[in-house]
Design a protein around this motif. Structure first.
Motif, PDB file in Angstrom:
ATOM      1  N   LYS A 767      17.696  41.394  17.011  1.00 60.24           N
ATOM      2  CA  LYS A 767      17.204  42.507  16.203  1.00 60.24           C
ATOM      3  C   LYS A 767      15.926  42.133  15.475  1.00 60.24           C
ATOM      4  O   LYS A 767      14.987  42.939  15.380  1.00 60.24           O
ATOM      5  CB  LYS A 767      18.295  42.920  15.215  1.00 60.24           C
ATOM      6  N   ASP A 768      15.880  40.879  14.968  1.00 65.60           N
ATOM      7  CA  ASP A 768      14.669  40.415  14.278  1.00 65.60           C
ATOM      8  C   ASP A 768      13.487  40.354  15.240  1.00 65.60           C
ATOM      9  O   ASP A 768      12.357  40.707  14.892  1.00 65.60           O
ATOM     10  CB  ASP A 768      14.926  39.027  13.677  1.00 65.60           C
ATOM     11  N   ASN A 769      13.765  39.891  16.473  1.00 65.61           N
ATOM     12  CA  ASN A 769      12.684  39.802  17.486  1.00 65.61           C
ATOM     13  C   ASN A 769      12.156  41.181  17.847  1.00 65.61           C
ATOM     14  O   ASN A 769      10.947  41.366  18.028  1.00 65.61           O
ATOM     15  CB  ASN A 769      13.197  39.098  18.733  1.00 65.61           C
ATOM     16  N   GLU A 770      13.081  42.169  17.959  1.00 69.14           N
ATOM     17  CA  GLU A 770      12.644  43.532  18.293  1.00 69.14           C
ATOM     18  C   GLU A 770      11.794  44.117  17.174  1.00 69.14           C
ATOM     19  O   GLU A 770      10.850  44.865  17.407  1.00 69.14           O
ATOM     20  CB  GLU A 770      13.868  44.408  18.529  1.00 69.14           C
ATOM     21  N   GLY A 771      12.137  43.728  15.913  1.00 68.85           N
ATOM     22  CA  GLY A 771      11.377  44.234  14.781  1.00 68.85           C
ATOM     23  C   GLY A 771       9.952  43.726  14.759  1.00 68.85           C
ATOM     24  O   GLY A 771       9.058  44.371  14.240  1.00 68.85           O
TER      25      GLY A 771
END
Length: 772
Positions: A767-771
């Motif tokens: 999720k952090d990478n997608e953000g």
């Protein structure tokens, strides 16, 4: 409760604080007045230059004052004249080292007294102890000397010290009151009690007063209790029956009670008081309650017209007509000792009520006679003999005896206030027989540790942490037993039923302290709206106690962690109370008067501020027994059943105590759980067949379920240690019995949670990478 605390309690509290100041100033004055070469002067005059007086190396004066200072230091052994004293200032406590300074002065007095005794060897070819008042080797001087010697000497006297003490006792034990069977009205005579040196010629004087006879009895009974430290010849001399002493002092008491009923008779309150103490000593455990209450009642009546209970009969009279009377402070010191002896057998409340009234009246007579001055030297502080009305004079010997009275009265006030406050508060109290020997206390607790602490697990670091009894002995029992306590508070935590409350009770029993139990209901006794006021009163009562074990039993709800969900969901009255409990717990710890214990099944629920150093000194996990201890429990439970219900053969008990299925399935069970299980097993299969049916018996799971800790262990480092200890107990049982005991389920659940945690961390990472 509030009326008592604001009334009588507050009045006595102010008085004891004043007594503390007077005691400390008196001790300082006696310390300042001592010189190593000559001891104390017989008198000190304000009118004299520099406030000094002529020194006299009287052994009597030296030992009398030194014994009082040793008692004030409170660090020596309990002695025959000071065992009832237990002084600790209410506030403004003595600085570290003050007690040692006082004790060192007392030791200096002992050294000087022995030096004076040895001087006589060259003059008279033997040890002689001299008193300007009582003559040579009188019973009073020898009593003070033995009392001082036993108080300040090492706890394990050397052979040389034992020899010196034996020499002194041999002198004292030569005093044998004459027993006359022909004349029953005068059974005992103090024949030749005093030997006066008149220009080298010894003149012997007799005394029929109860006071010197009391001193003889005190010395004999003290020597009897210390016979192991003396030579066998003395021990053999101490086997005389106490019956004649009981009869004599009982006769004197009845005589004085009869005199009191006759106007203008020969009634002597001093004779009654000293005889009462003599009877209490000779019949320590069987004294007649009615006689004690009547005697105290008569003395209380007499004090209405005679505040000092002034004696009517001299201790010693000379042919010339001069007479020596007891000073009144000796009478009140005797009454205080008597009260301590008879309190348990007669009833502490009635005795203490009489004593408090008697001693308070005398205290208020004594204090106006105090001699001191703002600009006077430090040793000008004290009292002079009541037979001399000179406000410019101080007698150190009289001052030392009033110091003993103040110490005794202060101890009495403490005991009276603490007992009455407990009664008014309605708190649960369980009392045990007092224990005066530090050796007995340590031995008793060591035996308990050998029965409770784990056996095999102690080989590991974890096992050492589980040895809670051994830790309590090392960190609490040993220091409190010798009168030098360092720690006063602990938390006992662990699964339900592991014996936390029982451990507190065993500690109280071992120390000889009362056990005070405080539960949530004690705070709710006056309703929820009054909970804070009630808590204040309860803690004021607890702070007034001394040498007690106080257990707060499962009051977690009143100590909730303010960051927890439980706290935010609690009633507003509880939320308001928790911060106040932090202060109250801290004040109780700062008082340093009693040991208090917080017992809980949920250590993680208690607010972290309460568990900090300064409030809680130590935290101990109290856990279920290991394999070896469970075997012992099986033997105990089956043995009790065999004696009280129906017999079980010793071979079956031994077989059950070794059964691997039984010991394996009881892993993590507490004593009550194991006991209930065995009783069910016996009820189902009977005393003859229960062992062979163990394998088919359906065992219930223990209360301490391992998987229940998985959601809790991260809340507290102590809870994590508790969990690891329970796991080690299960692992030990699995290794010995081959049973799983829930370890596979635990491992599977841990693996499942670890996998879920890993998946959650991976989800967050994605999720952090997608953000980004």
């Amino acid at each position: 409760m509030d009326d008592y605390l604001a009334g009588e309690f507050a009045e006595f509290d102010r008085e004891r604080k004043h007594i503390d100041k007077v005691i400390k100033r008196t001790i300082s004055a006696l310390e300042a007045g001592f010189t190593p070469d000559t001891g104390w002067p017989y008198e000190i005059s304000l009118a004299a230059s520099g406030g000094t007086g002529a020194h006299s190396a009287s052994t009597s004066t030296i030992t009398m004052i030194s014994a009082a200072l040793a008692a004030a230091a409170g660090r020596g052994r309990p002695t025959m004249l000071s065992s009832h004293l237990d002084w600790q200032p209410e506030d403004d406590r003595r600085l570290p080292g003050d007690d040692d300074k006082t004790l060192n002065v007392a030791k200096g007095g002992l050294a000087l007294a022995l030096k004076e005794g040895r001087k006589a060897i060259t003059e008279r070819k033997k040890w002689v102890f001299r008193s300007g008042t009582f003559g040579l080797d009188d019973i009073f001087t020898l009593c003070w000397l033995v009392d001082l010697y036993s108080s300040v000497s090492d706890h394990e006297p050397s052979a040389a010290v034992q020899a010196q003490l034996a020499t002194i006792l041999k002198k004292a034990l030569d005093y044998r009151p004459e027993i006359s069977k022909k004349n029953s009205t005068n059974l005992f005579k103090g024949k030749d009690l005093f030997k006066i040196d008149r220009d080298g010629v010894l003149e012997q004087l007799s005394s029929e007063h109860a006071f010197p006879l009391l001193r003889v009895l005190q010395l004999k009974t003290w020597a009897h209790s210390h016979a192991a430290a003396l030579d066998h010849t003395i021990a053999r001399r101490l086997k005389a029956e106490l019956q004649p002493w009981q009869e004599e002092f009982s006769r004197r008491i009845h005589e004085q009670l009869s005199f009191h009923a006759i106007p203008d008779s020969r009634f002597d309150p001093a004779e009654l008081a000293f005889s009462l103490e003599g009877l209490a000593i000779s019949r320590r455990n069987s004294i007649d309650r009615a006689i004690v209450i009547r005697a105290f009642g008569v003395l209380a009546q007499e004090q209405q017209r005679n505040p000092t209970l002034r004696p009517a009969r001299p201790v010693k009279a000379e042919p010339s007509g001069s007479a020596l009377f007891p000073v009144s402070v000796e009478i009140f010191n005797s009454l205080l000792r008597t009260g301590a002896i008879v309190a348990e057998s007669v009833g502490p409340s009635e005795v203490k009520q009489f004593l408090v009234s008697l001693c308070q009246r005398y205290y208020r007579w004594v204090m106006p006679r105090l001699v001191h001055g703002n600009d006077a030297p430090p040793d000008i502080y004290g009292w002079h003999s009541e037979h001399i009305n000179n406000p410019q004079l101080v007698h150190p010997w009289e001052t030392s005896q009033i110091l003993l009275f103040l110490l005794g009265y202060r101890t009495l006030v403490d005991q009276y206030l603490s007992a009455k406050a407990l009664q008014v508060a309605g708190l649960s109290v369980k009392r045990f027989e007092s224990v005066s020997s530090s050796v007995k206390i340590k031995e008793a607790w060591a035996i308990l540790a050998s029965k409770r602490d784990p056996v095999k697990l102690r080989k590991s670091k974890l096992g050492l942490d589980l040895a809670v009894c051994e830790a309590i002995q090392r960190e609490f029992v040993n220091d409190h037993a010798v009168g030098r306590p360092v720690r006063y508070s602990m938390i006992l935590y662990g699964p339900p039923g592991t014996g936390k409350t029982n451990l507190a009770e065993e500690l109280a029993k071992c120390m000889g302290y009362p056990l005070i139990t405080v539960t949530v209901s004690d705070f709710l006794a006056e309703g929820g709206l009054q909970i804070e006021a009630r808590a204040k009163a309860v803690f004021q009562t607890l702070t007034a106690q001394k040498k007690s074990i106080i257990i707060f039993d499962e009051i977690d709800h009143l100590l909730l962690d303010r960051n927890s969900k439980e706290y935010h969901h609690a009633e507003s009255s509880i939320q308001l109370m928790v911060p106040g409990m932090l202060t109250k717990i801290k004040d109780l710890r700062s008082a340093e008067r009693s040991i208090f214990i917080i017992a809980t099944n949920y250590e993680e629920r208690i607010d972290g501020a309460i568990k900090r150093p300064g409030r809680i000194d130590r935290k101990y996990a109290v856990l279920p027994p290991d394999w070896a201890r469970r075997s012992d429990i099986v033997k105990v439970v089956l043995g009790i059943h065999s004696k009280k219900v129906r017999p079980i053969s010793d071979s079956l008990i031994a077989k059950a105590a070794k059964d691997k299925t039984l010991l394996g399935n009881t892993a993590r069970m507490s004593f009550p759980e194991i006991s209930a299980l065995l009783n069910d097993l016996l009820a189902t299969h009977g005393e003859k067949d229960f062992v062979k049916n163990i394998a088919s018996f359906e065992f219930s799971p223990p209360v301490a379920e391992l998987t229940s800790y998985l959601d809790r262990q991260d809340l507290s480092p102590l809870l994590k240690k508790e969990f690891e200890a329970l796991r080690a107990i299960a692992a030990e049982a699995k290794g010995k019995s081959g049973l799983d005991l829930g370890l596979k389920e635990l491992e599977a659940e841990e693996a499942k949670r670890a996998e879920a945690k890993k998946a959650e961390e991976e989800r967050k990472r994605r999720k952090d990478n997608e953000g980004r």
